[in-house]
Design an enzyme around this catalytic site. Sequence first.
Site, PDB file in Angstrom:
ATOM      1  N   GLY A  90       0.828  -1.193   0.000  1.00  0.00           N
ATOM      2  CA  GLY A  90       0.000   0.000   0.000  1.00  0.00           C
ATOM      3  C   GLY A  90       0.860   1.240   0.000  1.00  0.00           C
TER       4      GLY A  90
ATOM      5  CD  GLN B 273       3.171   5.717   2.794  1.00  0.00           C
ATOM      6  OE1 GLN B 273       2.160   5.220   2.313  1.00  0.00           O
ATOM      7  NE2 GLN B 273       4.169   4.996   3.293  1.00  0.00           N
TER       8      GLN B 273
ATOM      9  CB  CYS C  45       5.196   2.073   7.469  1.00  0.00           C
ATOM     10  SG  CYS C  45       4.638   3.553   6.615  1.00  0.00           S
ATOM     11  CG  LEU C  46       6.526   1.062   1.432  1.00  0.00           C
ATOM     12  CD1 LEU C  46       5.901   1.363   0.078  1.00  0.00           C
ATOM     13  CD2 LEU C  46       7.658   0.069   1.310  1.00  0.00           C
TER      14      LEU C  46
ATOM     15  CG  HIS D  18      -0.554   1.107   7.289  1.00  0.00           C
ATOM     16  ND1 HIS D  18       0.345   0.684   8.231  1.00  0.00           N
ATOM     17  CD2 HIS D  18       0.145   1.885   6.429  1.00  0.00           C
ATOM     18  CE1 HIS D  18       1.543   1.192   7.948  1.00  0.00           C
ATOM     19  NE2 HIS D  18       1.449   1.926   6.854  1.00  0.00           N
ATOM     20  CD  GLU D  19      -0.954   2.465   2.790  1.00  0.00           C
ATOM     21  OE1 GLU D  19      -0.568   3.655   2.679  1.00  0.00           O
ATOM     22  OE2 GLU D  19      -0.179   1.537   3.040  1.00  0.00           O
TER      23      GLU D  19
ATOM     24  CG  HIS E  92       0.238   6.864   5.604  1.00  0.00           C
ATOM     25  ND1 HIS E  92       1.382   7.324   6.220  1.00  0.00           N
ATOM     26  CD2 HIS E  92       0.438   5.541   5.404  1.00  0.00           C
ATOM     27  CE1 HIS E  92       2.235   6.334   6.384  1.00  0.00           C
ATOM     28  NE2 HIS E  92       1.681   5.223   5.893  1.00  0.00           N
TER      29      HIS E  92
END
Length: 171
Positions: free
Chosen positions: A46, A51, A92-93, A134-135, A138
């Site tokens: 994701g 991000q 997480c990226l 999660h996304e 953000h």
Amino acid sequence: MAILPIRHYPDPVLKQTSAPIQSITEEIRTLVADMADTMYAAPGVGLAAPQVGINKNLIIIDCSPQEEKDLIVAINPEIIARDGESFEEEGCLSVPGYYARIERSARVKVRYLDLAGQEVVREASGLLAIAFQHEIDHLHGLLFVDHLSSLKKGMFRKKYEKLRRQQEHEL
């Protein structure tokens, strides 16, 4: 398309609340394609627009096996129902190299617009439910580490700072 640079904690853009998307333009379509290239290259399941430094309510998710791409594009997503509890390890990226068990809802119902501008209401469980939560976090300026207890947040900051110094030293 292009692979975009992923912003890493503690970049201030990751703490901002994103703006709703008013219309699906060619710029948004290009952003989606670039975000997909970025997510698949990372690799991740994701990615949210913040991000990659874009303050817009846009997320993409693909929890399918790598050989089968099934990209979900969610514009202005919102969770409209939650049920159950899940306690799974997340990464997480934007927080590379750090993982923690996070409490989430086991099932969610999400409403969003797809890339064609059609409203979608989707129920999700398992990894997909976690990815949506999660996304969408953000988009509200939250990282998965914000869900940690105060004690664990302190431990995270120390461990992550050490990890970042090691990564910089290796470059």
